[in-house]
Design a protein around this motif. Structure first.
Motif, PDB file in Angstrom:
ATOM      1  N   TYR A 224       0.811  -1.214   0.000  1.00 57.57           N
ATOM      2  CA  TYR A 224       0.000   0.000   0.000  1.00 57.57           C
ATOM      3  C   TYR A 224       0.847   1.268   0.000  1.00 57.57           C
ATOM      4  N   ARG A 225       2.146   1.148  -0.172  1.00 55.24           N
ATOM      5  CA  ARG A 225       3.020   2.320  -0.156  1.00 55.24           C
ATOM      6  C   ARG A 225       2.687   3.228  -1.337  1.00 55.24           C
ATOM      7  N   ASP A 226       2.520   4.514  -1.059  1.00 54.17           N
ATOM      8  CA  ASP A 226       2.221   5.550  -2.054  1.00 54.17           C
ATOM      9  C   ASP A 226       0.858   5.343  -2.726  1.00 54.17           C
ATOM     10  N   ARG A 227      -0.024   4.565  -2.102  1.00 56.47           N
ATOM     11  CA  ARG A 227      -1.362   4.361  -2.680  1.00 56.47           C
ATOM     12  C   ARG A 227      -2.476   4.777  -1.735  1.00 56.47           C
ATOM     13  N   THR A 228      -2.145   5.204  -0.528  1.00 52.63           N
ATOM     14  CA  THR A 228      -3.168   5.561   0.457  1.00 52.63           C
ATOM     15  C   THR A 228      -3.026   7.024   0.850  1.00 52.63           C
ATOM     16  N   THR A 229      -4.188   7.643   1.110  1.00 52.91           N
ATOM     17  CA  THR A 229      -4.235   9.050   1.538  1.00 52.91           C
ATOM     18  C   THR A 229      -5.252   9.179   2.653  1.00 52.91           C
ATOM     19  N   LEU A 230      -4.799   9.680   3.801  1.00 55.68           N
ATOM     20  CA  LEU A 230      -5.693   9.923   4.935  1.00 55.68           C
ATOM     21  C   LEU A 230      -6.074  11.404   4.944  1.00 55.68           C
ATOM     22  N   ASN A 231      -7.370  11.666   4.990  1.00 53.02           N
ATOM     23  CA  ASN A 231      -7.862  13.044   5.001  1.00 53.02           C
ATOM     24  C   ASN A 231      -7.680  13.632   6.396  1.00 53.02           C
ATOM     25  N   HIS A 232      -6.646  14.486   6.556  1.00 54.94           N
ATOM     26  CA  HIS A 232      -6.381  15.087   7.863  1.00 54.94           C
ATOM     27  C   HIS A 232      -7.448  16.111   8.256  1.00 54.94           C
ATOM     28  N   GLY A 233      -8.133  16.689   7.276  1.00 56.04           N
ATOM     29  CA  GLY A 233      -9.169  17.670   7.595  1.00 56.04           C
ATOM     30  C   GLY A 233     -10.384  17.077   8.270  1.00 56.04           C
ATOM     31  N   ASP A 234     -10.599  15.766   8.127  1.00 58.23           N
ATOM     32  CA  ASP A 234     -11.750  15.129   8.775  1.00 58.23           C
ATOM     33  C   ASP A 234     -11.460  14.701  10.203  1.00 58.23           C
ATOM     34  N   LEU A 235     -10.196  14.621  10.588  1.00 59.10           N
ATOM     35  CA  LEU A 235      -9.846  14.106  11.923  1.00 59.10           C
ATOM     36  C   LEU A 235     -10.418  14.958  13.055  1.00 59.10           C
ATOM     37  N   PRO A 236     -10.384  16.305  12.998  1.00 55.29           N
ATOM     38  CA  PRO A 236     -10.971  17.078  14.108  1.00 55.29           C
ATOM     39  C   PRO A 236     -12.456  16.818  14.311  1.00 55.29           C
ATOM     40  N   ARG A 237     -13.144  16.344  13.295  1.00 55.98           N
ATOM     41  CA  ARG A 237     -14.579  16.058  13.409  1.00 55.98           C
ATOM     42  C   ARG A 237     -14.844  14.611  13.824  1.00 55.98           C
ATOM     43  N   GLY A 238     -13.788  13.885  14.190  1.00 56.84           N
ATOM     44  CA  GLY A 238     -13.973  12.503  14.598  1.00 56.84           C
ATOM     45  C   GLY A 238     -14.229  11.561  13.442  1.00 56.84           C
ATOM     46  N   VAL A 239     -13.768  11.918  12.243  1.00 51.96           N
ATOM     47  CA  VAL A 239     -13.987  11.110  11.039  1.00 51.96           C
ATOM     48  C   VAL A 239     -12.632  10.701  10.477  1.00 51.96           C
ATOM     49  N   SER A 240     -12.494   9.422  10.160  1.00 51.51           N
ATOM     50  CA  SER A 240     -11.279   8.902   9.536  1.00 51.51           C
ATOM     51  C   SER A 240     -11.628   8.446   8.130  1.00 51.51           C
ATOM     52  N   THR A 241     -11.097   9.164   7.128  1.00 47.79           N
ATOM     53  CA  THR A 241     -11.401   8.889   5.726  1.00 47.79           C
ATOM     54  C   THR A 241     -10.113   8.476   5.024  1.00 47.79           C
ATOM     55  N   LEU A 242     -10.101   7.271   4.475  1.00 46.79           N
ATOM     56  CA  LEU A 242      -8.923   6.736   3.794  1.00 46.79           C
ATOM     57  C   LEU A 242      -9.267   6.456   2.342  1.00 46.79           C
ATOM     58  N   THR A 243      -8.439   6.947   1.437  1.00 46.48           N
ATOM     59  CA  THR A 243      -8.610   6.718   0.003  1.00 46.48           C
ATOM     60  C   THR A 243      -7.474   5.836  -0.496  1.00 46.48           C
ATOM     61  N   ILE A 244      -7.836   4.743  -1.162  1.00 51.12           N
ATOM     62  CA  ILE A 244      -6.863   3.819  -1.745  1.00 51.12           C
ATOM     63  C   ILE A 244      -6.947   3.958  -3.251  1.00 51.12           C
ATOM     64  N   SER A 245      -5.854   4.296  -3.871  1.00 52.08           N
ATOM     65  CA  SER A 245      -5.817   4.487  -5.324  1.00 52.08           C
ATOM     66  C   SER A 245      -5.256   3.244  -5.995  1.00 52.08           C
ATOM     67  N   ASN A 246      -5.592   3.121  -7.296  1.00 50.50           N
ATOM     68  CA  ASN A 246      -5.102   2.002  -8.120  1.00 50.50           C
ATOM     69  C   ASN A 246      -5.355   0.659  -7.428  1.00 50.50           C
ATOM     70  N   VAL A 247      -6.619   0.447  -7.077  1.00 52.64           N
ATOM     71  CA  VAL A 247      -6.965  -0.772  -6.345  1.00 52.64           C
ATOM     72  C   VAL A 247      -6.827  -1.987  -7.253  1.00 52.64           C
ATOM     73  N   SER A 248      -6.555  -3.117  -6.631  1.00 55.45           N
ATOM     74  CA  SER A 248      -6.426  -4.384  -7.338  1.00 55.45           C
ATOM     75  C   SER A 248      -7.282  -5.424  -6.631  1.00 55.45           C
ATOM     76  N   LEU A 249      -7.376  -6.605  -7.242  1.00 50.86           N
ATOM     77  CA  LEU A 249      -8.197  -7.657  -6.649  1.00 50.86           C
ATOM     78  C   LEU A 249      -7.649  -8.102  -5.303  1.00 50.86           C
ATOM     79  N   SER A 250      -6.350  -7.936  -5.072  1.00 48.67           N
ATOM     80  CA  SER A 250      -5.768  -8.317  -3.778  1.00 48.67           C
ATOM     81  C   SER A 250      -6.177  -7.379  -2.653  1.00 48.67           C
ATOM     82  N   ASP A 251      -6.787  -6.241  -2.986  1.00 49.29           N
ATOM     83  CA  ASP A 251      -7.238  -5.296  -1.958  1.00 49.29           C
ATOM     84  C   ASP A 251      -8.602  -5.653  -1.399  1.00 49.29           C
ATOM     85  N   ASN A 252      -9.219  -6.698  -1.909  1.00 48.69           N
ATOM     86  CA  ASN A 252     -10.508  -7.132  -1.376  1.00 48.69           C
ATOM     87  C   ASN A 252     -10.377  -7.515   0.094  1.00 48.69           C
ATOM     88  N   GLY A 253     -11.401  -7.189   0.869  1.00 50.31           N
ATOM     89  CA  GLY A 253     -11.415  -7.635   2.256  1.00 50.31           C
ATOM     90  C   GLY A 253     -12.025  -6.626   3.194  1.00 50.31           C
TER      91      GLY A 253
END
Length: 248
Positions: free
Chosen positions: A126-155
């Motif tokens: 997952y190196r260089d493929r994930t982004t955590l939205n720091h702007g949502d953290l003060p609101r108690g929300v954790s938002t993670l975006t995974i780019s270029n997903v593959s079938l191995s990312d299922n789960g």
């Protein structure tokens, strides 16, 4: 008469307010000093009082029910991006907390600690493929975006907040482009009417158009006949008038 003066002096000394004050070393005053509203540095009683108040405040906060609400299961197409989200209820500022996104028990997808991302603890997958939205953290929300997903990312992905001892689970399904196209075709076939019904509908529309065209033609013919009839009638009137004029 002179011996009475010492007696007067003793009486005035007893009635003087200065004689009623206790000396500075009086144990009565020393017992009252800890009750002074001004807390002295190094006073053990004041320190114990503040510590107990903080413990009571922390206990009251920890007694509040805390829930972690995941987003709906996410489906993404292979090669695209997927956004996973979990939020706390009631909201708590997560900017200073540790936020771990994991898949399985030991596979760390993204790690956030000490107010920054920690890519060294991240899996190479997952190196260089994930982004955590720091702007949502003060609101108690954790938002993670995974780019270029593959079938191995299922789960199932887990958000773990160690300071709060809270865990949240959400699921990601990755499909191929062929599966996505097949799904779209299936959806379109289920929403559109069958071929027989489409033919019947087109035949009905064609029949209506033919009927309308026939009615228009009939109206045109009637209009032409009326015009011709009116013309002949006018010609007959003219001839009859001319014949009358000649006879006279």
């Amino acid at each position: 008469m002179s011996p009475r003066r010492p007696a007067v002096a003793r009486t005035s000394a007893l009635s003087s307010p200065l004689s009623l004050r206790a000396p500075p070393s009086s144990p009565r005053l020393q017992t009252r000093l800890p009750l002074s509203p001004r807390k002295r540095a190094g006073d053990d009683n004041s320190c114990n009082l503040g510590g107990s108040s903080q413990v009571m405040l922390l206990d009251s906060l920890s007694a509040l029910p805390l829930a972690c609400l995941p987003s709906q299961p996410v489906q993404a197409v292979e090669g695209g991006s997927a956004t996973l989200q979990c939020r706390l209820d009631p909201p708590i500022d997560l900017s200073s907390k540790t936020v771990d996104w994991n898949i399985g028990l030991t596979r760390q997808v993204h790690v956030y600690r000490s107010r920054r991302d920690d890519p060294d603890s991240q899996m190479l997958q997952y190196r260089d493929r994930t982004t955590l939205n720091h702007g949502d953290l003060p609101r108690g929300v954790s938002t993670l975006t995974i780019s270029n997903v593959s079938l191995s990312d299922n789960g199932s992905y887990e958000v773990y907040l160690p300071q709060l001892e809270v865990t949240c689970l959400t699921h990601l399904t990755v499909v191929t482009k062929e599966q996505e196209n097949q799904t779209k075709r299936t959806d379109s076939s289920t929403t559109s009417p069958p071929a027989g019904e489409r033919n019947d509908a087109s035949n009905r529309e064609a029949g209506r158009a033919a009927i309308i065209l026939t009615v228009l033609l009939i109206l045109c013919v009637l209009v032409v006949l009326l015009v011709l009839k009116n013309g002949k009638t006018r010609d007959g009137w003219r001839r009859s008038e001319e014949d009358r004029d000649v006879g006279e």
